[in-house]
Design an enzyme around this catalytic site. Structure first.
Site, mmCIF file in Angstrom:
data_model
loop_
_atom_site.group_PDB
_atom_site.id
_atom_site.type_symbol
_atom_site.label_atom_id
_atom_site.label_comp_id
_atom_site.label_asym_id
_atom_site.label_seq_id
_atom_site.Cartn_x
_atom_site.Cartn_y
_atom_site.Cartn_z
ATOM 1 C CE1 TYR A 1 -41.547 12.068 -68.623
ATOM 2 C CE2 TYR A 1 -41.213 11.571 -66.283
ATOM 3 C CZ TYR A 1 -41.269 11.166 -67.621
ATOM 4 O OH TYR A 1 -41.056 9.844 -67.927
ATOM 5 C CE LYS B 1 -51.817 2.232 -36.835
ATOM 6 N NZ LYS B 1 -53.061 2.943 -36.593
ATOM 7 C CG MET C 1 -42.686 5.174 -61.567
ATOM 8 S SD MET C 1 -43.383 4.033 -62.784
ATOM 9 C CE MET C 1 -44.921 4.860 -63.185
#
EC number: 5.1.1.1
Length: 813
Positions: A711, A486, A760
């Protein structure tokens, strides 16, 4: 060429029945999944983790008619037209056959052993000595008791030099390998920590390894690993190192940038310089071992220097990659010989995701048109491979195109193939690329493999197979094994992992949702597949693709029963889940009568298994709770079986249960995270981590104190620093909580910390204190357990969160 009568004389059976004395033996078979040319095969029923006697009828059904067995149960009664030899030990019998084949070989045999570098030195020597010798070398890392025997069986009069690799992990193994290999020349490589657990000391490990060279004429070795060497006096001991007493003195090492190392050497009072095209210590050591071997074989300094300068890094593994247009690419182009080709074709046959199977094959070094024996073997391999398409590249094989029955195309060289590539449709195929290094098949691989960014998850299929066997070894005979695939196989992939599990005969696979099961069916998986969370909207897919749903509530039970009745189906397999204390999903124990009332009055579904889930198997303070869970399942299933009137599988143990609760094995266990090399409960199991998340350095910056990184200027520099930007971020699954020093990565074996917030697609590392260059490899999780602990989670979460945009590269060594 051997007959079964010849084999009988070699293995000296306790008893034998030979119905056809002239039966020809060409192939040694120990695994019924890898049978090639059964009519000339000899099956050895080896007893290891699995008892080969269990597969006798499988071998027989596939055409094997020659057997060497250990357990005598009068198998001739079920093998009426077979030749059968019963011996005291089938493994020793196999090794005796290999030893006989070796003794027929009268040319030099170079044996190589050590902790590391064996395979690299073997392959480099093959490159360096091939102009003068027709060399046979053991394929890949075939250096075990079994691997050496299989390697020696392929040794024949076509060759006039052999290089055989030998590896050991415990005392007593090398004597058996020495008896088979009988090297005339020897090389000892690095002595390190590999397999140290099998020896009481480093000295004992060295002494065991040296036994390989008992009857050798020459031994090449690095002196720094051996303070003293005790070998028979007739052996010429050729040491190399910085010591003046060494036969080959390493006078100086000077790096030329990051590309090469100039090595000044002295032999027999003569100085010479060699340029080694590597800078890492391991490669330098391996190259000097090769130089020493060349000297012992009489090569002059200029030839040595010229050839060493051309050495290339060795990719010692077969890789499975996702290709363009729904293809799977098996890249095994580092070397090309018939033995390695057979190994690669075996791997290709395991792949079920595409019915179309293509082999792109270059000319095989040393094989010419007049080499009838090699050409004949190539034809046999191709005929037994299940290939649908064949492509030859090179002037030799191109002339054989008309001799193969399947669709075959040929090209004179790699360039002409690439020039015509855009006109060829390879969609929906599994493609094996097998080329000699001179053909530069990496150019073909680049055109076939789907593009992605440089962050990859490397998945070691050998490690997964190893872990499976470790857990199988804990189970009593008869206990089935269900493998959990799974969540994209815990991040490792879908059909790629399932294919290997199917090849290794697990009993069941389990997925979370029906669409995962459908993907596996579309990928050629035929094993029973359990769906843990069957949605009503997925019933059509479940039935159509022969998936087996978990039934955990009366709502799901009644809904699926209505569906089956509408379809007019009978005895559809289902798996009943019982809630014995996890309190997540499942029928409560007291609901057994209500459940029986429904199950007994229908014939649309049949209970295939009844199971539960241990809530705290790895927590010793909850042992009484765990024991009660086991008891509740036992009571529930006993009543269910009595009332239904038929048997079904019972299971409750997952990885922690397998580790710690043999009383919970019942009829089957479910192997999950342990299969992927992470065991949270036991330190004594030698499981191997299956996946490694890697990226590389994109850019390095030199920054002054008080500058900020990332950031929100979260990374404040307290000193003049070097930072490395790397290609992984939270969109790839690298959690934002790893920012600002929490995350630790490894570059060139050294730990570094994150700096600033995780972006990201990227993040930054503080590399001030280490030697690092742009494009250097970065290991994202040097210790995945420690990484998980650092952000308050578990390794499962880190693995399953690795984005599918991260390319998976599967390799098989």
């Amino acid at each position: 060429m051997y007959t079964i009568s010849d084999i009988s004389e070699i293995v000296v059976p306790k008893r034998s029945i030979i119905v056809y004395h002239k039966s020809i033996i060409q192939n040694l078979i120990y695994d019924t999944r890898k049978i090639v040319n059964a009519e000339t095969g000899l099956f050895f029923a080896l007893i290891n983790r699995r008892d080969g006697h269990e597969f006798i009828m499988d071998a027989y059904s596939k055409g094997i008619r020659n057997f060497v067995l250990q357990n005598d149960f009068q198998q001739e009664l079920i093998l009426p037209d077979a030749n059968v030899l019963w011996v005291a030990d089938t493994f020793l019998a196999l090794q005796a056959v290999a030893e006989t084949q070796r003794m027929k070989f009268k040319s030099p045999v170079l044996g190589i052993t050590g902790s590391n570098g064996k395979t690299i030195v073997k392959e480099w020597l093959f490159q360096l000595l091939s102009p003068e010798y027709k060399i046979y070398r053991s394929p890949k890392s075939y250096n075990s008791q079994l691997g050496v025997a299989l390697s020696l069986w392929e040794l024949n009069e076509q060759y006039n030099f052999a290089i055989i690799e030998a590896g050991i992990s415990e005392v007593g193994e090398m004597e058996k390998l020495q008896k088979m290999i009988k090297p005339t020349h020897g090389v000892l490589t690095n002595i390190g920590v590999a397999h140290k657990e099998g020896f009481q000391s480093k000295e004992e490990k060295i002494a065991q390894k040296l036994k390989l060279f008992t009857d050798a004429e020459v031994l090449v070795y690095p002196k720094k690993y051996l303070e003293q060497i005790y070998m028979p006096s007739q052996i010429y001991k050729f040491a190399w190192g910085e010591d003046e007493s060494c036969q080959l003195e390493v006078y100086s090492l000077k790096k030329e940038g990051d590309q090469a190392t100039l090595v000044s050497l002295c032999f027999s009072r003569q100085f010479f310089t060699v340029k080694i095209p590597f800078v890492d210590q391991a490669s330098i050591e391996n190259a000097i071992s090769c130089i020493a071997v060349m000297i012992t074989f009489g090569y002059d300094f200029k030839t040595i220097a010229d050839r060493i300068a051309t050495l290339q890094p060795m990719e010692m593994r077969l890789e499975l990659k996702k290709g363009k247009h729904n293809t799977s690419i098996i890249d095994d182009s580092y070397s090309n010989d018939l033995v390695a080709l057979q190994i690669a074709l075996d791997f290709l046959k395991q792949q079920k995701q595409n019915s179309r199977k293509v082999l792109i094959l270059s000319d095989i070094p040393g094989v010419q048109l007049h080499d009838e024996k090699s050409i004949s073997k190539l034809k046999r391999l191709v005929a037994a491979s299940g290939l649908t398409d064949l492509i030859f590249i090179g002037p030799i094989l191109s002339q054989l195109e008309a001799q193969f029955s399947l669709p075959t195309a040929s090209y004179s060289d790699t360039k002409s193939f690439i020039d015509g590539f855009k006109h060829i449709d390879y969609s929906n195929s599994t493609i094996l690329i097998k080329g000699a290094r001179d053909y530069h098949f990496e150019q073909i691989s680049k055109r076939l493999v789907a593009k992605s960014h440089d962050t990859i998850l490397e998945i070691n299929l050998n490690a997964l197979e190893h872990n499976l066997n470790i857990y199988r070894g804990l189970l009593p005979v008869g206990v089935k094994l269900m493998a959990m695939v799974k969540a994209f196989s815990y991040g490792s992939g879908s059909f790629e992992i399932a294919n290997l599990l199917q090849f290794n005969h697990v009993d069941y696979l389990t997925v979370a949702f029906a669409d995962e099961g459908v993907d596996l069916r579309n990928g050629g998986i035929t094993l029973p597949i359990v769906v843990m969370s069957p949605d009503e909207n997925a019933f059509d897919a479940i039935v159509h693709h022969k998936l087996e749903p978990e039934i955990y509530s009366f709502r799901v039970l009644n809904s699926f029963l209505r569906y089956l009745l509408q379809q007019g189906l009978k005895d559809f397999p289902v798996h009943i889940k019982v809630d014995t204390g996890m309190h997540r999903l499942g029928f409560m124990p007291e609901e057994v009568d209500e459940l029986l009332a429904i199950l007994k009055n229908q014939d649309a579904m049949k209970v295939q298994s009844v199971f539960s889930h241990l809530a705290s198997a790895g927590n010793a303070v909850d042992n009484a709770f765990t024991e009660n869970q086991i008891h509740l399942l036992d009571v529930f299933t006993t009543k269910l079986k009595q009332e239904l009137g038929y048997s079904f599988i019972r299971h409750i143990a997952a990885t922690s249960g397998i580790d710690l609760w043999p009383s919970a094995y019942f009829d089957m266990v479910r192997l999950g995270i342990g299969l992927y090399g992470i065991d949270m409960d036991r330190d004594d199991l030698p499981v191997r981590e299956v996946s490694v998340l890697k990226t590389n350095v994109t850019q390095i910056k030199e920054l002054t104190a008080n500058e900020t990184v990332g950031y929100n200027r979260a990374g404040m520099l307290q000193r003049a620093s070097r930072t490395a930007t790397i290609k992984i971020g939270y969109a790839d699954g690298y959690d934002r909580r790893f920012g600002n020093g929490v995350g630790k990565m490894s570059i060139n074996g050294q730990l570094v910390s994150t700096i600033g917030n995780i972006c990201m697609d990227m993040c930054m590392l503080d590399v001030t204190d280490i030697d690092v260059n742009e494009e250097d490899e970065v290991i994202v999780y040097p210790d995945i357990k420690e990484a998980a602990l650092a952000i308050g989670t578990i390794p499962y979460e880190l693995l399953v969160n690795i984005s599918q945009r991260v390319k998976r590269v599967y390799f098989y060594e």
